[in-house]
Design a protein around this motif. Structure first.
Motif, PDB file in Angstrom:
ATOM      1  N   ALA A 144       0.823  -1.213   0.000  1.00  0.00           N
ATOM      2  CA  ALA A 144       0.000   0.000   0.000  1.00  0.00           C
ATOM      3  C   ALA A 144       0.860   1.267   0.000  1.00  0.00           C
ATOM      4  O   ALA A 144       0.582   2.214  -0.753  1.00  0.00           O
ATOM      5  CB  ALA A 144      -0.949  -0.003   1.200  1.00  0.00           C
ATOM      6  N   GLU A 145       1.911   1.301   0.819  1.00  0.00           N
ATOM      7  CA  GLU A 145       2.752   2.497   0.882  1.00  0.00           C
ATOM      8  C   GLU A 145       3.518   2.713  -0.421  1.00  0.00           C
ATOM      9  O   GLU A 145       3.760   3.853  -0.830  1.00  0.00           O
ATOM     10  CB  GLU A 145       3.706   2.426   2.073  1.00  0.00           C
ATOM     11  N   ARG A 146       3.912   1.622  -1.088  1.00  0.00           N
ATOM     12  CA  ARG A 146       4.586   1.764  -2.385  1.00  0.00           C
ATOM     13  C   ARG A 146       3.631   2.385  -3.407  1.00  0.00           C
ATOM     14  O   ARG A 146       4.023   3.246  -4.198  1.00  0.00           O
ATOM     15  CB  ARG A 146       5.062   0.391  -2.892  1.00  0.00           C
ATOM     16  N   HIS A 147       2.378   1.938  -3.392  1.00  0.00           N
ATOM     17  CA  HIS A 147       1.393   2.489  -4.338  1.00  0.00           C
ATOM     18  C   HIS A 147       1.099   3.962  -4.026  1.00  0.00           C
ATOM     19  O   HIS A 147       0.962   4.782  -4.936  1.00  0.00           O
ATOM     20  CB  HIS A 147       0.105   1.666  -4.289  1.00  0.00           C
ATOM     21  N   ARG A 148       0.999   4.294  -2.740  1.00  0.00           N
ATOM     22  CA  ARG A 148       0.746   5.698  -2.375  1.00  0.00           C
ATOM     23  C   ARG A 148       1.914   6.579  -2.811  1.00  0.00           C
ATOM     24  O   ARG A 148       1.713   7.705  -3.285  1.00  0.00           O
ATOM     25  CB  ARG A 148       0.528   5.816  -0.862  1.00  0.00           C
ATOM     26  N   ALA A 149       3.137   6.075  -2.658  1.00  0.00           N
ATOM     27  CA  ALA A 149       4.319   6.852  -3.050  1.00  0.00           C
ATOM     28  C   ALA A 149       4.328   7.118  -4.554  1.00  0.00           C
ATOM     29  O   ALA A 149       4.884   8.124  -5.016  1.00  0.00           O
ATOM     30  CB  ALA A 149       5.585   6.110  -2.638  1.00  0.00           C
ATOM     31  N   LEU A 150       3.686   6.239  -5.326  1.00  0.00           N
ATOM     32  CA  LEU A 150       3.588   6.424  -6.776  1.00  0.00           C
ATOM     33  C   LEU A 150       2.381   7.290  -7.163  1.00  0.00           C
ATOM     34  O   LEU A 150       2.110   7.487  -8.342  1.00  0.00           O
ATOM     35  CB  LEU A 150       3.505   5.063  -7.474  1.00  0.00           C
ATOM     36  N   GLY A 151       1.639   7.744  -6.151  1.00  0.00           N
ATOM     37  CA  GLY A 151       0.549   8.680  -6.414  1.00  0.00           C
ATOM     38  C   GLY A 151      -0.824   8.055  -6.524  1.00  0.00           C
ATOM     39  O   GLY A 151      -1.742   8.658  -7.075  1.00  0.00           O
ATOM     40  N   SER A 152      -0.975   6.822  -5.992  1.00  0.00           N
ATOM     41  CA  SER A 152      -2.295   6.195  -6.050  1.00  0.00           C
ATOM     42  C   SER A 152      -3.100   6.512  -4.795  1.00  0.00           C
ATOM     43  O   SER A 152      -2.558   6.551  -3.692  1.00  0.00           O
ATOM     44  CB  SER A 152      -2.154   4.675  -6.173  1.00  0.00           C
ATOM     45  N   ASN A 153      -4.402   6.711  -4.990  1.00  0.00           N
ATOM     46  CA  ASN A 153      -5.297   6.916  -3.847  1.00  0.00           C
ATOM     47  C   ASN A 153      -5.808   5.606  -3.264  1.00  0.00           C
ATOM     48  O   ASN A 153      -6.513   5.609  -2.257  1.00  0.00           O
ATOM     49  CB  ASN A 153      -6.495   7.782  -4.258  1.00  0.00           C
ATOM     50  N   LEU A 154      -5.472   4.480  -3.899  1.00  0.00           N
ATOM     51  CA  LEU A 154      -5.871   3.154  -3.417  1.00  0.00           C
ATOM     52  C   LEU A 154      -7.386   3.028  -3.254  1.00  0.00           C
ATOM     53  O   LEU A 154      -7.942   3.312  -2.193  1.00  0.00           O
ATOM     54  CB  LEU A 154      -5.165   2.792  -2.112  1.00  0.00           C
ATOM     55  N   GLU A 155      -8.027   2.596  -4.312  1.00  0.00           N
ATOM     56  CA  GLU A 155      -9.467   2.335  -4.255  1.00  0.00           C
ATOM     57  C   GLU A 155      -9.701   0.851  -4.019  1.00  0.00           C
ATOM     58  O   GLU A 155      -8.859   0.021  -4.328  1.00  0.00           O
ATOM     59  CB  GLU A 155     -10.118   2.764  -5.569  1.00  0.00           C
ATOM     60  N   ASP A 156     -10.871   0.546  -3.486  1.00  0.00           N
ATOM     61  CA  ASP A 156     -11.181  -0.853  -3.180  1.00  0.00           C
ATOM     62  C   ASP A 156     -11.432  -1.660  -4.450  1.00  0.00           C
ATOM     63  O   ASP A 156     -12.105  -1.207  -5.374  1.00  0.00           O
ATOM     64  CB  ASP A 156     -12.424  -0.917  -2.295  1.00  0.00           C
TER      65      ASP A 156
END
Length: 378
Positions: free
Chosen positions: A12-24
């Motif tokens: 999750a933190e890797r995806h956030r660092a790439l600018g993702s808001n992480l949707e379900d």
């Protein structure tokens, strides 16, 4: 408020660092897009170099015990007796009405041991129903992560670290190590490219991801989002439950559910197989298609979006379920649900959507690599 994700992603933190808001998606926090990079760039990387994607939202279950193959014979459309340890197969799952409820990949990992990776339908629930009274056990494994490395350079990258990877055939898998971590690598994917899925433990996922991203950068290998998967699946005729199904585009006065004949997935039934759930209705419904899944080739450089309508004159003849635009081939393509009479190569119609209005023709799916030479290459 969106759906609350109950499955935690170690990346999750890797995806956030790439600018993702992480949707379900499917109960897991999923990177649908990355800020600062276009989906077109990600699509191009998959088609020309390679990309790494986190597809851990797929549900992984282990099925063990002497009756395990009986459960799979009942729950899926494939004759699993032909699947040997080290081999996998793509299968459909139906309900009693002969309608599609999920798809899955079945991996045989030993004489009485299997791993089944199911999508976001009710395939897992179907397996649990068939477990009753059998000498078998089913384990839902959310510790197992699925990192998908897809594209023509995937094998060159992995060959640096994994002996024998070049010899691994399409829809086969191997137990091995990667960066000193125990993994199972499968020559499968969801892109139509030569690609590999790396199944690893949650505690190893960030280290494996980081090393692929760092080492792959010099080869043009980049992280890609779920939307990039949507784009490549359009070109490669890979359906995604429920986004192409009547769960999203219901028929009036009918419960949701599509036949394999309508979806073009009848090839997933092993020749002559009977006894799977919904088998009698599946065979009875042949020739009674209400619609067909087919391709759209549109005269535009815009991306067609889900829900765009297809018209011949004043008559609505279909609906787009997913679209994409390829900079590589300069084509705007889509998967659509269309009237049976329209789903023939070259038939003309118009696309009318909120963002686009253009002419288009029906085009056979697959758009990219119809003979599957890339994904099966030796």
């Amino acid at each position: 408020m969106g759906v609350m994700s109950w499955r935690r992603s170690p990346l999750a933190e890797r995806h956030r660092a790439l600018g993702s808001n992480l949707e379900d998606w499917n109960g897991m926090e999923t990177a649908w897009t990355y800020a600062g990079r276009s989906v077109a760039d990600e699509h191009e990387a998959i088609r020309t170099k390679a990309a790494v994607m986190d597809v851990s939202g797929l549900r992984k279950v282990h099925l063990v015990g002497p009756h395990s193959h009986h459960i799979l014979q009942r729950a899926t459309t494939r004759d699993v007796r032909k699947v040997y340890p080290g081999k996998s197969v793509y299968a459909s799952m139906l309900n009693e009405a002969g309608k599609f409820i999920d798809d899955c990949i079945i991996y045989r990992t030993g004489p009485n041991t299997w791993m089944v990776v199911v999508g976001s339908g009710t395939g897992y629930e179907a397996l649990t129903c068939d477990l009753a009274g059998k000498n078998a056990a089913l384990l839902f494994d959310d510790d197992l992560q699925d990192l998908s490395l897809q594209g023509p350079l995937a094998v060159d990258y992995l060959a640096r670290h994994v002996p024998g990877i070049r010899e691994l055939k399409y829809f086969h898998h191997m137990q091995t190590t990667l960066f000193g971590k125990h993994v199972m690598i499968s020559r499968t994917g969801y892109t139509g490219e030569r690609g590999y899925e790396i199944f690893c433990r949650a505690e190893d996922a960030t280290e494996i991801w980081d090393q692929i991203v760092a080492e792959g950068e010099g080869m043009g290998i980049i992280p890609a989002s779920f939307t990039a998967l949507d784009w490549v699946r359009v070109e490669s005729y890979l359906l995604f439950f429920p986004y192409d199904n009547s769960q999203m585009y219901p028929f009036a006065d009918e419960p949701p559910g599509d036949t394999l004949w309508e979806l073009g997935l009848d090839f997933t039934v092993s020749p002559g197989k009977t006894g799977f759930r919904g088998a009698e209705e599946h065979y009875r419904l042949k020739g009674r298609e209400r619609f067909k899944i087919f391709g759209v080739l549109a005269d535009t450089d815009a991306v067609l979006t889900a829900g765009d309508a297809l018209f011949q004159g004043d008559k609505r003849v279909g609906v787009v379920t997913c679209g994409m635009y390829s900079r590589l081939t300069r084509r705007s393509m889509a998967i659509a649900r269309m009237d049976v009479a329209v789903a023939r190569e070259g038939v003309a119609f118009e696309v009318r959507g909120a963002e686009v209005a253009c002419r288009a023709i029906a085009h056979p799916i697959t758009f990219d690599d119809p003979k599957k030479t890339k994904r099966t290459a030796a």
